[in-house]
Design an enzyme around this catalytic site. Structure first.
Site, PDB file in Angstrom:
ATOM      1  N   TYR A  33       0.830  -1.208   0.000  1.00  0.00           N
ATOM      2  CA  TYR A  33       0.000   0.000   0.000  1.00  0.00           C
ATOM      3  C   TYR A  33       0.863   1.256   0.000  1.00  0.00           C
ATOM      4  O   TYR A  33       2.077   1.183   0.183  1.00  0.00           O
ATOM      5  CB  TYR A  33      -0.950   0.002   1.210  1.00  0.00           C
ATOM      6  CG  TYR A  33      -0.314   0.328   2.544  1.00  0.00           C
ATOM      7  CD1 TYR A  33       0.498  -0.585   3.207  1.00  0.00           C
ATOM      8  CD2 TYR A  33      -0.534   1.566   3.153  1.00  0.00           C
ATOM      9  CE1 TYR A  33       1.072  -0.282   4.430  1.00  0.00           C
ATOM     10  CE2 TYR A  33       0.037   1.878   4.384  1.00  0.00           C
ATOM     11  CZ  TYR A  33       0.832   0.948   5.019  1.00  0.00           C
ATOM     12  OH  TYR A  33       1.408   1.254   6.221  1.00  0.00           O
ATOM     13  N   ARG A  52       8.063   4.311  -4.677  1.00  0.00           N
ATOM     14  CA  ARG A  52       8.163   3.347  -3.561  1.00  0.00           C
ATOM     15  C   ARG A  52       7.121   2.234  -3.748  1.00  0.00           C
ATOM     16  O   ARG A  52       7.386   1.072  -3.461  1.00  0.00           O
ATOM     17  CB  ARG A  52       7.985   4.054  -2.219  1.00  0.00           C
ATOM     18  CG  ARG A  52       8.202   3.104  -1.037  1.00  0.00           C
ATOM     19  CD  ARG A  52       8.216   3.833   0.290  1.00  0.00           C
ATOM     20  NE  ARG A  52       6.912   4.410   0.599  1.00  0.00           N
ATOM     21  CZ  ARG A  52       6.668   5.168   1.668  1.00  0.00           C
ATOM     22  NH1 ARG A  52       7.649   5.447   2.520  1.00  0.00           N
ATOM     23  NH2 ARG A  52       5.467   5.661   1.885  1.00  0.00           N
ATOM     24  N   ARG A 100      -8.065 -20.316  -1.516  1.00  0.00           N
ATOM     25  CA  ARG A 100      -6.980 -20.156  -0.544  1.00  0.00           C
ATOM     26  C   ARG A 100      -5.872 -21.196  -0.713  1.00  0.00           C
ATOM     27  O   ARG A 100      -6.101 -22.400  -0.588  1.00  0.00           O
ATOM     28  CB  ARG A 100      -7.546 -20.239   0.883  1.00  0.00           C
ATOM     29  CG  ARG A 100      -6.537 -19.833   1.938  1.00  0.00           C
ATOM     30  CD  ARG A 100      -7.158 -19.798   3.325  1.00  0.00           C
ATOM     31  NE  ARG A 100      -6.199 -19.304   4.315  1.00  0.00           N
ATOM     32  CZ  ARG A 100      -5.269 -20.057   4.868  1.00  0.00           C
ATOM     33  NH1 ARG A 100      -5.187 -21.341   4.562  1.00  0.00           N
ATOM     34  NH2 ARG A 100      -4.419 -19.532   5.734  1.00  0.00           N
ATOM     35  N   LYS A 148       6.514  -1.844   1.890  1.00  0.00           N
ATOM     36  CA  LYS A 148       5.319  -1.299   2.555  1.00  0.00           C
ATOM     37  C   LYS A 148       4.146  -2.264   2.349  1.00  0.00           C
ATOM     38  O   LYS A 148       3.277  -2.060   1.495  1.00  0.00           O
ATOM     39  CB  LYS A 148       5.020   0.102   1.999  1.00  0.00           C
ATOM     40  CG  LYS A 148       4.145   0.929   2.921  1.00  0.00           C
ATOM     41  CD  LYS A 148       4.193   2.383   2.525  1.00  0.00           C
ATOM     42  CE  LYS A 148       3.151   3.219   3.227  1.00  0.00           C
ATOM     43  NZ  LYS A 148       3.222   3.242   4.672  1.00  0.00           N
ATOM     44  N   GLU A 181      12.090   2.724  14.267  1.00  0.00           N
ATOM     45  CA  GLU A 181      11.232   3.815  13.765  1.00  0.00           C
ATOM     46  C   GLU A 181       9.942   3.811  14.569  1.00  0.00           C
ATOM     47  O   GLU A 181       9.793   3.038  15.513  1.00  0.00           O
ATOM     48  CB  GLU A 181      10.954   3.614  12.273  1.00  0.00           C
ATOM     49  CG  GLU A 181      10.290   2.305  11.937  1.00  0.00           C
ATOM     50  CD  GLU A 181      10.112   2.074  10.438  1.00  0.00           C
ATOM     51  OE1 GLU A 181      10.040   3.042   9.675  1.00  0.00           O
ATOM     52  OE2 GLU A 181      10.036   0.894  10.049  1.00  0.00           O
ATOM     53  N   LEU A 205      11.216   1.545   7.101  1.00  0.00           N
ATOM     54  CA  LEU A 205      10.643   1.972   5.825  1.00  0.00           C
ATOM     55  C   LEU A 205      11.380   3.230   5.369  1.00  0.00           C
ATOM     56  O   LEU A 205      11.662   4.112   6.187  1.00  0.00           O
ATOM     57  CB  LEU A 205       9.148   2.276   6.006  1.00  0.00           C
ATOM     58  CG  LEU A 205       8.428   2.658   4.724  1.00  0.00           C
ATOM     59  CD1 LEU A 205       8.206   1.425   3.848  1.00  0.00           C
ATOM     60  CD2 LEU A 205       7.084   3.306   5.037  1.00  0.00           C
TER      61      LEU A 205
END
Ligand code: PMP
Length: 283
Positions: A33, A52, A100, A148, A181, A205
């Site tokens: 995301y 990114r 799945r 991310k 972070e 990140l």
């Protein structure tokens, strides 16, 4: 006015915007995301965020479902349709819907969802004036947080831990006692007029706000070092900050039981915010 979201090629009423129960994002957190800040109807550092996103996609071996230029088109449409002035855009891509199975499915179409949200400028300004409180917690995340991904359970628990202690953010501590972070932000401390932040690696990140702030610091000849810091460093810090796409530069006035400086925002808060705002690109 109803809120409009983008779901797999269609603009939908937000409350009717749905994905399937066998979406791999839902079952495996198999997706990535981005969050884009919006100021005065313009996207902050669009190119940094979209690059990114493409890196994250590549790292999880997922092909973008639409072309690069289409992202900008849809984001700008959503800003317009939702009358966003100051706000954020959330964009998520998962590997798609399939029966799945852990392995990548064959011929699966990735799911793309984009939402837009207005943010109150007052709220940011009020937080900025007061500064925020931070709680330190163990960094329990996986070893590739440079991607991310939507696998956010550890940050969810860390943020809740912070909220339970009336703090707005948590700083994550690695096995050697260093801050990696924030649960959803980059962490900074200021000591003797020098700003410190953790060097880039797979353990953090690569913040787009971090990058623009550094650009602004260089331009204004403000001193900074990419160097790890620990609790002891925090205790003796003169000021502290977090940065993120939606918090920009936000001063921190307390970490656990330690007041930072005199417990009020310091003189550099405005200087760094200004340096950041001068360095950003608006699209
Ligand atoms: N670290 C983490 C773990 C984050 O979730 C975020 C917010 N996306 C950041 C740092 C800051 O990144 P950015 O400045 O690109 O929002």
């Amino acid at each position: 006015m109803s809120r409009i979201s983008y779901v797999n090629g269609m603009y939908c009423d937000h409350k009717d915007s749905l994905v399937h129960i066998e979406d791999r994002g839902y079952q495996f957190a198999d997706g990535v995301y981005e969050v884009f800040g919006v100021i005065n109807k313009k996207i902050i550092d669009y190119h940094g965020h979209i690059n990114r996103l493409y890196r994250s996609l590549e790292e999880i071996r997922l092909k973008s479902p639409i072309s690069k230029s289409s992202y900008l088109y849809h984001i700008q449409r959503l800003i317009f349709k939702n009358r966003i002035v100051d706000g954020l855009i959330y964009l998520q891509i998962t590997r798609g819907v399939a029966s799945r199975d852990f392995k990548f499915p064959k011929n699966c179409k990735p799911s793309l969802v984009i939402t837009a949200k207005n943010l109150l400028t007052n709220e940011y300004e009020n937080s900025f004036k007061k500064g925020i409180k931070v709680k330190t917690v163990k960094d329990l995340r996986w070893k590739r947080v440079d991607i991310k991904t939507i696998n956010l359970l550890a940050p969810v628990l860390a943020k809740q831990d912070a909220a339970d202690s009336k703090c707005q953010e948590s700083w994550l501590i690695d096995e050697d006692g260093f801050v990696t972070e924030g649960s959803s932000s980059t962490a900074w401390i200021l000591k003797k007029n020098t700003l410190y932040t953790t060097p880039l690696s797979n353990s953090i990140l690569n913040g787009i706000t971090r990058k623009s702030l550094i650009k602004g610091l260089k331009k204004n000849k403000l001193k900074f070092i990419e160097k790890k810091f620990n609790i002891k460093d925090i205790k003796y810090a003169d000021e502290a900050f977090i940065t993120s796409a939606t918090q920009y530069v936000m001063p921190v006035v307390r970490v656990d039981n330690f007041k930072i400086g005199n417990g009020k925002i310091g003189k550099y808060a405005d200087i760094f915010r200004k340096a950041y705002m001068e360095a950003i690109q608006l699209t």
